[in-house]
Design an enzyme around this catalytic site. Structure first.
Site, PDB file in Angstrom:
ATOM      1  N   ASP A 159       0.845  -0.857  -0.308  1.00 13.51           N
ATOM      2  CA  ASP A 159       0.005   0.192   0.331  1.00 13.51           C
ATOM      3  C   ASP A 159       1.219   0.906  -0.246  1.00 13.51           C
ATOM      4  O   ASP A 159       2.166   1.126  -0.058  1.00 13.51           O
ATOM      5  CB  ASP A 159      -1.306  -0.058   1.276  1.00 13.51           C
ATOM      6  N   HIS A 179     -11.431 -10.248 -10.775  1.00 15.40           N
ATOM      7  CA  HIS A 179     -12.277 -10.071 -10.052  1.00 15.40           C
ATOM      8  C   HIS A 179     -13.467 -10.995  -9.375  1.00 15.40           C
ATOM      9  O   HIS A 179     -14.178 -12.113  -9.151  1.00 15.40           O
ATOM     10  CB  HIS A 179     -13.792  -9.407 -11.063  1.00 15.40           C
TER      11      HIS A 179
END
Ligand code: 3HC
Length: 712
Positions: free
Chosen positions: A341, A448
């Protein structure tokens, strides 16, 4: 003595016969027509032989998985008389097993389900190993047992257990089976055959006792008060569970209540009648159809996965709810994950999410504390690209903005080996568009996941224009390794599931615009079978997320998905109502004592929505269902026509697994087909003024005119 495709019979030294099931070319033994025929033949051989007893076992890891569900669709379409004849034929075979002139024993190691367990109940004795799993899953398929299960189980097992096993459809362990009287003994796998022989010798030494056992199994159960209590208790449990669109549990309960009072032969006739009437319902057709669709999808997945390689090490970019969930899922399945991140706070939140999910597994007894610690140790939080040189697959799960995703993907592409696959967890943005700045678009595809990642089984693997077959194959293999059900779809905004979901949300927006009450809409759609109505679902998705995704969909399909009015979702979002995450959206939310969010009607939201309605109007539940389901079904048709998904079976399975489309309705295309294509087009035409979302495609009209179907 006998050798065929599904079973063989040998004579043991003791003069006892050993019947072994091992259906060639199938991972499980099942009662397809051929196996039943072979069983009939072999039992004729046994009956005419001088064998002293018969042992029945399986050469596979399971015993018998029941009737062949793949044959159900065609069987259920037979006229009732032919279906009854199939059952009569099968039951005659089971009867000949139950009345052989020698004692019989089932040796159960692994699953004995449905017809497989009914087979065991037709033998005199049942011995099982700890690996045995027994039960009657039939009600889950919308039917009742058909090979004498409702007749024999209450005459062999404890009545309470027999009724609740059959009505619930749940599977049971060998210990539970022993306690319920469903098996006679628990035996070590190595001693199974030996114990079976002992049981036969014992029965032969006490022929009266063995014959008496058989006579008891043919009669009615003695009438005692406790039987009435058993049925009353199960009935009140069913009632407490609420309305069930599947009629099987209630009907099988009624059947058994009646059957225990009559002789076995009459009870069997009642069972056959019940099976035939349930098999003729739409629910049974849908559930059997979905089983076959699922098999089809699994076969395709196996073919894809065989051409690829599941990643041993992956990386996740973005440690939000999705990134944290994916990292958790990977760690749980033994895969090392670099979780990157840009902010330490993000990493902390991602680790906290994974930690909480693992703690829940420990609480539920699914993981030991040591296993949870080990799994957490597989997640490596990082603010830079350390460890990325070893990863085989990177899942990008950063903010849902095309430019941000493109720049993150282009950057990570420079940090990983040329063989590494990049996959985007975007929920709407075109994969081909995201690939534009990449040097190696062949190594890129969509992956996804659905929220919440640990609970949702589906993963869409999306082929961009440039995605190589190899990238798709390896992403499918990795999704499978993560314990998910992958479905390969072609690229377009929203892919398969969200492309279909947003027209449904569009229908919801139009209903509110036209004066409907959101509570009536949710109630009608929940009664239809959805786990939650559209207003509640939007609150779970997040209104900010929904508004953003809607704008992507509108850009992709402006002719249908660009609305000329402000939707209630947009309006509430503009008033800072983001759904569950902010405590208020269409409803208001507050946690109960157990920390679970409870929804309440929110007058402020209702007032806001009313401020935009010209007039309020009552819609009937049917009007609501039609207006909501037409766009969803039509978009599914368009996805199939555009080749976004290859087959109707995959589209329907995707909707059931990805959206929670009511299983008992079998998916959008099956639902549409059940109404009849011509009738469906006529219904859509009656709603044509609502706009292009309600317009059937020319091909659908042509199919309707030609009497064509989606399912053979
Ligand atoms: N009919 C047809 N195919 C079956 C089957 C069945 N009853 N049971 C399993 N299979 C197939 C699976 O679809 C799968 O096919 P695939 O390889 O093409 O994907 C293959 O066998 C292996 O099955 P799984 O991958 O599911 O293997 P698992 O080891 O994970 O599970 C199982 C085995 C627990 C038996 C599981 O397959 C299962 O639950 N099967 C369904 C059992 C069932 O519902 N039986 C009742 C049938 S109805 C009946 O018997 C009516 C009678 O009363 C008249």
């Amino acid at each position: 003595m006998f050798h065929a495709n599904a079973l063989s019979l040998t004579r043991l030294e003791s003069g006892i016969g050993h019947l072994v099931f091992d259906l060639v070319g199938s991972p499980v033994n099942k009662f397809n027509r051929q196996t039943l025929d072979e069983l009939r033949e072999v039992l004729t051989v046994v009956a005419a032989s001088d064998l002293r007893g018969l042992l029945c076992s399986s050469a596979k890891s399971g015993f018998i998985a029941g009737a062949d569900i793949a044959e159900f669709s065609s069987l259920f379409r037979l006229p009732a008389a032919e279906l009854s004849a199939w059952l009569a034929h099968s039951n005659a075979i089971f009867h000949s097993l139950a009345t052989l002139p020698m004692p019989t024993v089932s040796l159960i190691d692994g699953q004995a389900l449905g017809g497989g367990f009914e087979f065991c109940l037709a033998t005199d004795y049942r011995l099982a190993t700890r690996a045995a799993v027994l039960g009657f899953p039939e009600v889950g398929l919308g039917i009742c047992p058909g090979f004498g299960g409702t007749v024999r189980a209450p005459r062999i097992m404890d009545l309470q257990a027999a009724v609740s096993w059959i009505v619930s459809g749940q599977s049971h362990t060998a210990d539970e089976a022993l306690a319920a009287g469903a098996i006679d003994a628990l035996v070590d796998a190595q001693l199974l055959l030996e114990s079976g022989i002992e049981h036969i010798e014992h029965a032969l030494r006490q022929p009266q006792a063995w014959q008496q056992l058989r006579r008891e199994r043919q009669s009615a159960l003695p009438q005692v008060d406790s039987s009435a209590m058993v049925f009353a208790a199960v009935r009140s449990q069913l009632k407490a569970a609420g309305a069930n669109p599947n009629p099987a549990p209630a009907q099988v309960l009624q059947l058994m209540e009646r059957s225990v009072t009559v002789q076995a032969a009459e009870a069997l006739a009642h069972e056959t009648a019940c099976f035939v009437s349930l098999a003729k319902t739409d629910v049974a057709a849908s559930l059997a159809g979905l089983f076959v669709a699922d098999q089809h999808l699994r076969q395709k997945t196996r073919t894809w996965a065989a051409r690829g390689k599941a990643a041993e090490r992956i990386a996740v970019l973005g440690a939000g709810i999705m990134g944290g969930g994916i990292a958790y899922q990977a760690a749980l399945k033994g895969i090392d994950v670099q979780m990157k991140d840009i902010a330490q706070a993000g990493l902390d939140a991602g680790m906290k999410e994974a930690q909480q999910l693992l703690a829940r597994q420990v609480q539920k007894g699914r993981l030991s504390s040591a296993q949870a610690v080990e799994a957490l140790g597989r997640i490596h939080p990082t603010l830079d690209y350390s460890g990325f040189a070893e990863v085989e697959l990177v899942v990008e799960a950063v903010v849902e903005k095309q430019v941000v995703k493109q720049s993150v993907l282009a950057e990570v592409e420079r940090q990983v080996p040329t063989t590494t696959i990049l996959a985007s967890n975007t929920s709407t943005i075109s994969i081909t568009a995201l690939a534009q700045p990449l040097q190696r678009p062949a190594q890129f595809c969509g992956m996804h996941f659905f929220n919440p990642v640990p609970l949702m089984p589906l993963v869409e693997v999306i082929r961009g224009e440039g995605s190589s077959e190899q990238s798709i194959a390896s992403t499918v293999a990795t999704a499978q390794r993560l314990g998910k059900t992958p479905i390969v779809v072609r690229d377009c905004p929203g892919f398969l599931v969200n492309r279909i979901l947003f027209p449904y949300f569009g229908a919801f927006a139009m209903l509110l615009r036209d004066g409907a009450d959101l509570r009536a809409i949710d109630a009608a759609m929940e009664d239809f079978g959805w786990p939650m109505g559209p207003a509640w679902l939007l609150d779970v998705v997040g209104l900010d997320t929904a508004v953003h995704a809607q704008s992507v969909m509108a850009q992709g399909f402006p002719e249908r998905m660009q609305y000329d009015f402000k939707s209630a979702t947009q309006l509430l979002f503009e008033h800072g109502r983001l759904g569950q995450k902010s405590g208020a959206g269409f409803y208001r939310y507050s946690p109960d004592a157990g920390g679970r969010l409870q929804k309440q009607v929110d007058d402020e939201a209702l007032a806001l929505i009313r401020s935009q309605q010209k007039a309020q109007r009552d819609f009937t539940a049917q009007e609501i269902v039609d207006r909501m389901m037409l766009p969803l079904c039509l978009e599914t048709v368009r996805c199939l026509e555009d080749g976004i998904v290859d087959t109707a079976a995959e589209a329907d399975t995707g909707l059931v697994l990805g959206l929670g489309f009511p299983r008992f309705r079998g998916g959008a295309l099956r639902y549409l087909e059940r109404q009849g294509l011509a009738a469906f087009c006529a219904l859509a035409d009656a709603h044509a003024a609502l706009g292009p979302l309600y317009h059937p495609t020319p091909r659908l009209r042509a199919m309707a005119a030609a009497g064509a179907r989606f399912y053979a």
